[in-house]
Motif scaffolding. Structure first.
Motif, mmCIF file in Angstrom:
data_model
loop_
_atom_site.group_PDB
_atom_site.id
_atom_site.type_symbol
_atom_site.label_atom_id
_atom_site.label_comp_id
_atom_site.label_asym_id
_atom_site.label_seq_id
_atom_site.Cartn_x
_atom_site.Cartn_y
_atom_site.Cartn_z
ATOM 1 N N GLY A 113 1.069 -1.672 -0.215
ATOM 2 C CA GLY A 113 0.132 0.167 -0.116
ATOM 3 C C GLY A 113 1.077 1.359 -0.064
ATOM 4 O O GLY A 113 0.324 2.389 0.421
ATOM 5 N N LEU A 114 2.228 0.856 -0.707
ATOM 6 C CA LEU A 114 2.845 2.733 -0.548
ATOM 7 C C LEU A 114 2.579 2.760 -1.782
ATOM 8 O O LEU A 114 3.553 3.964 -1.985
ATOM 9 C CB LEU A 114 4.502 1.991 -0.595
ATOM 10 C CG LEU A 114 4.892 1.448 0.531
ATOM 11 C CD1 LEU A 114 6.410 0.207 1.145
ATOM 12 C CD2 LEU A 114 4.427 2.020 1.803
ATOM 13 N N VAL A 115 2.308 2.887 -2.757
ATOM 14 C CA VAL A 115 2.091 3.835 -3.701
ATOM 15 C C VAL A 115 0.338 3.191 -4.659
ATOM 16 O O VAL A 115 -0.414 2.521 -3.601
ATOM 17 C CB VAL A 115 2.282 3.168 -5.147
ATOM 18 C CG1 VAL A 115 4.534 3.089 -5.291
ATOM 19 C CG2 VAL A 115 2.281 1.376 -5.056
ATOM 20 N N PRO A 116 -0.026 4.644 -5.342
ATOM 21 C CA PRO A 116 -1.703 3.764 -4.607
ATOM 22 C C PRO A 116 -1.699 3.471 -5.771
ATOM 23 O O PRO A 116 -1.036 2.710 -6.915
ATOM 24 C CB PRO A 116 -2.101 5.523 -5.869
ATOM 25 C CG PRO A 116 -0.280 6.726 -5.901
ATOM 26 C CD PRO A 116 0.614 5.660 -5.719
ATOM 27 N N ASP A 117 -3.405 2.281 -5.555
ATOM 28 C CA ASP A 117 -3.917 1.159 -6.446
ATOM 29 C C ASP A 117 -3.808 1.831 -8.185
ATOM 30 O O ASP A 117 -5.431 2.409 -8.081
ATOM 31 C CB ASP A 117 -4.882 0.285 -5.550
ATOM 32 C CG ASP A 117 -5.286 -0.156 -6.364
ATOM 33 O OD1 ASP A 117 -4.778 -1.372 -7.388
ATOM 34 O OD2 ASP A 117 -6.623 -1.213 -6.332
ATOM 35 N N PRO A 118 -3.642 1.860 -8.879
ATOM 36 C CA PRO A 118 -4.152 2.167 -10.358
ATOM 37 C C PRO A 118 -4.749 0.618 -11.019
ATOM 38 O O PRO A 118 -5.158 1.298 -11.815
ATOM 39 C CB PRO A 118 -3.029 1.933 -10.786
ATOM 40 C CG PRO A 118 -2.303 0.968 -10.647
ATOM 41 C CD PRO A 118 -3.079 0.607 -8.902
ATOM 42 N N PHE A 119 -5.440 -0.071 -10.307
ATOM 43 C CA PHE A 119 -5.977 -0.736 -10.961
ATOM 44 C C PHE A 119 -7.712 -0.944 -10.789
ATOM 45 O O PHE A 119 -8.248 -0.507 -9.568
ATOM 46 C CB PHE A 119 -5.223 -1.906 -10.502
ATOM 47 C CG PHE A 119 -4.291 -2.885 -10.625
ATOM 48 C CD1 PHE A 119 -3.738 -2.699 -12.103
ATOM 49 C CD2 PHE A 119 -3.572 -3.396 -9.965
ATOM 50 C CE1 PHE A 119 -2.216 -2.625 -12.334
ATOM 51 C CE2 PHE A 119 -2.011 -2.870 -9.847
ATOM 52 C CZ PHE A 119 -1.614 -2.837 -11.779
ATOM 53 N N GLY A 120 -8.069 -1.849 -11.797
ATOM 54 C CA GLY A 120 -9.749 -2.113 -11.408
ATOM 55 C C GLY A 120 -9.689 -3.392 -11.135
ATOM 56 O O GLY A 120 -8.970 -3.921 -10.976
ATOM 57 N N TYR A 121 -11.470 -3.822 -10.849
ATOM 58 C CA TYR A 121 -11.497 -5.268 -10.348
ATOM 59 C C TYR A 121 -12.194 -5.507 -11.176
ATOM 60 O O TYR A 121 -13.323 -5.455 -10.933
ATOM 61 C CB TYR A 121 -11.126 -6.033 -8.866
ATOM 62 C CG TYR A 121 -9.796 -5.289 -8.161
ATOM 63 C CD1 TYR A 121 -8.856 -5.842 -7.751
ATOM 64 C CD2 TYR A 121 -9.440 -3.737 -7.652
ATOM 65 C CE1 TYR A 121 -7.726 -6.033 -8.049
ATOM 66 C CE2 TYR A 121 -8.782 -3.216 -7.453
ATOM 67 C CZ TYR A 121 -7.247 -3.954 -7.111
ATOM 68 O OH TYR A 121 -6.525 -3.472 -6.685
#
Length: 628
Positions: free
Chosen positions: A336-344
Motif C-alpha cells: 500500500g505504499l503506492v496508489p492502486d491504479p487497478f480496477g477489479y
C-alpha cells in the motif's frame, strides 16, 4: 482448558515462587522436557537467577519449589512440582482436569477447535506466479501447496488474508510460444488433444528454444514480439493475450484440483502500462535510494545500493528497465505504499464457491488496501533479489514495513524418475528440472498416477463401493499424498522427487493421516451412540493420556505455524496426533471397555480426536475421509 492454559498456570506458579522468595523477576522459558519421565513441562528459571544470586541452579530450584508448593491449590491443572538434579523445575499436569477441560471444549464447541484468535492483520500472500507458457510441474507444486497451506493457517489464526497470483504475461517465455505459433509453424490447437498448457510447454516452448540455435532470425523476431506485447496495442499483442489466458485457465484448473484458491490475479503487462514503475522510480530518486552511475561497468545506469551486496541495476544505460523495476512497484503496491491504479473484475468462480478477481485498467480504481504483512513465496534462488526489495521498501516506509520472503529449495528429479522419463543424466543421483529443456514431471501427470494407484487400493478394501465412490476417494487420496509430501519437508532442504516413493500410501504420508481419521469414524459408527458428555477423569491409561495431551496442543501449534511461517509444524503435529491415536487404538479397548462409563469416556476421546485431526487436515488442505 488446553495445554496452553497449563503452560500459563506453570508460568504463573513460577512467578508466585519468585515473589514469595523475594527474588527479582527474570526472563525464563517454560517448555516440554526432552524425556517423559521429567514431567509435562519444565522451567529453566533457576539458571538466569543463578547469575544474579551467585548460587547454584539446583539450590535455587529447590528454594522456589518450596515457595510454590503451598500455592498449588490455586492452579487447577498442576498436580505436582519437583526438581531436576541439573536445576530445572519440572511440573506434572492434573490430567483429570486437563482431560475434562480439553475434551469438553472439543466436543461441545462449534467445530472450530484448534483455531486461534491472534491480533487481526491484513496479510497479503503471493504464491504460484508460474509463467503462463506451460503447465505446472512438480517443482511448481511445492510453491503452490506451501502458499495455499500458509493461507489456510493464517485464516485459522484469525487473519484477514488476500491471496495473489502474479501472471508474467509480458516476459520472454510468453514471447517464445508466440514465436512458435506465428513464425515457426506450430498449430494453435494441440494436434493430439492434450491440455493446452501442456502442449504449449512440452511441445512449443521446448522446440522453439531448440530452433533459436538453428535459426538466429527467430531470436530477432522474439525481440519484436516482446516489444509489441509490452506495448499491448497490436494484433500480435491481442493474440498473445488470448494465448496467455488459455494457458492460465488450464494452470488454474490444476491448482483448483489441488484445493488451492486465490483472491486476485495480477498481470505484469498492466503494471507496465499503469506507469506504476515510473511513479515508484520517482519515489526512489526522491528518497535517494537510486543513483546514476557516472563511471565503471554500470556507467549510465541507475542502480540501487544494496546493503552488504553488489549494487543492482534497475534502469540500463539505454533507458530500459530491468526485471527488478517491475518487482519493486508490485511489492510497494502489496504494502500500500503506492496508489492502486487497478480496477477489479470477476475472472472465475472457484471450486470452493469463492470468486476469483483479476486486475484491469478499467473500472473503479483503488479497491485494494495494502497489507500489514506481505509474504512473497518464491524459491531460494530469488533470495538476493527479495533481500534488495525488502531493503528498499524498509527505507521507503520505516514505520510499518513488514515484507517477508518465504524461500524454499528446489524440487529435483531422482535418477530413477529421470530414467523412467527417458532422460539421460549420466552418473548423477538427481537432476534439476528445466521447462526450457523439457526436463520435468507435470503436476497433472503426478496427480493422475497417484489417483490411479489409490483407486486400486480403495477398490481392494471396499469392493462394495460404486465406481463414483472409488473415483472420488482416490482423487482425495492423491491430493493428500502430494500436498502432505510437499508440506512436511524442511524449506531449506532440496526435495528429490521420486515418482514411485510419492505413490506410497503407508508411513509418514497424507493417506496415512486420512486412514487414521477413517479408523476413528469406523469406531464411532460401530458403537452406534453419540457421546456428548462423559466422565473424562476415568481416562487414566498412558495411551489415553498421551492422546489427550496431543489434542490439547492444537491451538498452540496453529499459532506457532502462523508466527513462524512454518506449515511443516502443523504437518508434524497431525502426524504425531495420528500416531498417538493408533497407539491408543492398539493398546486400549474401546468398544469392549470394562464399563458403560468407561466406554462413553473412550468414545468421547475418539470423537474429540476425530474433530481435532479433521480440523488439522482441513488446514493442511487435505480432506478427512470417513471411509477409504
Amino acid at each position: 482448558m488446553t495445554f496452553r492454559d497449563l503452560q500459563n498456570q506453570v508460568r504463573a506458579a513460577v512467578l508466585v515462587g519468585l515473589k514469595e522468595a523475594g527474588h527479582p523477576e527474570v526472563q525464563f522459558d517454560v517448555s516440554e522436557p526432552p524425556r517423559k519421565e521429567f514431567g509435562d513441562l519444565t522451567c529453566n528459571v533457576a539458571f538466569p537467577l543463578s547469575k544474579q544470586l551467585k548460587a547454584a541452579p539446583p539450590k535455587i530450584a529447590q528454594e522456589l519449589i518450596n515457595h510454590i508448593k503451598p500455592h498449588l491449590g490455586q492452579f487447577s491443572l498442576i498436580s505436582s512440582v519437583e526438581p531436576h538434579p541439573a536445576g530445572y523445575i519440572n511440573f506434572r499436569a492434573d490430567y483429570a482436569q486437563l482431560s475434562t477441560g480439553t475434551l469438553a471444549s472439543v466436543i461441545g464447541g462449534k467445530g472450530d477447535y484448534g483455531r486461534v484468535n491472534m491480533e487481526k492483520k491484513h496479510v497479503v500472500i503471493e504464491h504460484t506466479s508460474v509463467n503462463p507458457n506451460k503447465a505446472l510441474h512438480v517443482g511448481h507444486m511445492r510453491n503452490v501447496i506451501l502458499g495455499d497451506t500458509l493461507y489456510r493457517i493464517m485464516k485459522a489464526a484469525n487473519q484477514d488474508i488476500t491471496v495473489l497470483n502474479y501472471v508474467d504475461d509480458s516476459g520472454l517465455q510468453v514471447a517464445d510460444i508466440i514465436i512458435g505459433f506465428k513464425f515457426a509453424g506450430f498449430p494453435v490447437e494441440p494436434p493430439d488433444g492434450r491440455k493446452f498448457d501442456q502442449y504449449c510447454g512440452d511441445e512449443v516452448y521446448v522446440k522453439v528454444n531448440q530452433l533459436y540455435e538453428k535459426d538466429p532470425s527467430l531470436v530477432e523476431k522474439r525481440k519484436l514480439v516482446l516489444r509489441e506485447i509490452e506495448e499491448g496495442k497490436s494484433e500480435l499483442a491481442k493474440f498473445a493475450a488470448e494465448i496467455t489466458k488459455r494457458v492460465l485457465d488450464e494452470q488454474l484448473k490444476t491448482c483448483w484440483r489441488m484445493k488451492v484458491r486465490y483472491d486476485v490475479l495480477n498481470f505484469e503487462s498492466q503494471i507496465v502500462v499503469s506507469q506504476m514503475w515510473t511513479k515508484a522510480f520517482e519515489l526512489l530518486k526522491k528518497e535517494g535510494l537510486v543513483r546514476l552511475e557516472q563511471e565503471g561497468k554500470n556507467k549510465g545506469c541507475w542502480v540501487i545500493e544494496a546493503q552488504g551486496e553488489e549494487d543492482k541495476v534497475v534502469v540500463r544505460s539505454d533507458g530500459t528497465a530491468t526485471y527488478i523495476a517491475k518487482d519493486i512497484p508490485y511489492a510497494a503496491w502489496k504494502l500500500g505504499l503506492v496508489p492502486d491504479p487497478f480496477g477489479y473484475a470477476k475472472y472465475a468462480d472457484q471450486w470452493d464457491g469463492s470468486v476469483l478477481h483479476a486486475t484491469t485498467l478499467a473500472g473503479e480504481k483503488g479497491q485494494f488496501s495494502g497489507g500489514d504483512r506481505v509474504i512473497t513465496i518464491i524459491d531460494s534462488r530469488q533470495s538476493r533479489l527479495q533481500r534488495i526489495i525488502s531493503q528498499v521498501l524498509g527505507r521507503i516506509d520505516t514505520g510499518r514495513h513488514d515484507y517477508q520472503h518465504l524461500g524454499y529449495e528446489a524440487v529435483t528429479l531422482s535418477a530413477g524418475t529421470a530414467k523412467a522419463l527417458g532422460i539421460d543424466i549420466g552418473e548423477k543421483q538427481f537432476v534439476h528440472m528445466s521447462g526450457r529443456k523439457g526436463v520435468y514431471v507435470g503436476a497433472d501427470f503426478v496427480l493422475d498416477h497417484l489417483r490411479d494407484k489409490a483407486r486400486g487400493e480403495v477398490r481392494t478394501r471396499n469392493p462394495e463401493f460404486s465406481e463414483k465412490q472409488v473415483d472420488e476417494i482416490a482423487e482425495e487420496v492423491a491430493i493428500s499424498a502430494i500436498r502432505y509430501n510437499m508440506i512436511k519437508q524442511d524449506l531449506d532442504k532440496i526435495i528429490t522427487f521420486d515418482i514411485n516413493e510419492s505413490m506410497s500410501l503407508e508411513g509418514d504420508t497424507g493417506p496415512y493421516l486420512q486412514y487414521a481419521y477413517a479408523r476413528s469414524q469406523r469406531i464411532l459408527e460401530k458403537a452406534g451412540m453419540d457421546v456428548q458428555e462423559a466422565r473424562f477423569e476415568l481416562l487414566k491409561e498412558q495411551p489415553e493420556i498421551a492422546l489427550i495431551k496431543e489434542i490439547s496442543k492444537m491451538d498452540m501449534v496453529v499459532e506457532d505455524s502462523a508466527k513462524s511461517l512454518s506449515p511443516k509444524a502443523l504437518a508434524r503435529y497431525a502426524y504425531t496426533l495420528a500416531t498417538a491415536f493408533n497407539a491408543f487404538y492398539e493398546k486400549v479397548p474401546v468398544l469392549k471397555a470394562e464399563s458403560k462409563e468407561l466406554l462413553a469416556a473412550r468414545l468421547a476421546l475418539v470423537k474429540a480426536y476425530g474433530i481435532t485431526l479433521g480440523n488439522a487436515l482441513s488446514i493442511l488442505g487435505i480432506t478427512a475421509l470417513g471411509k477409504m
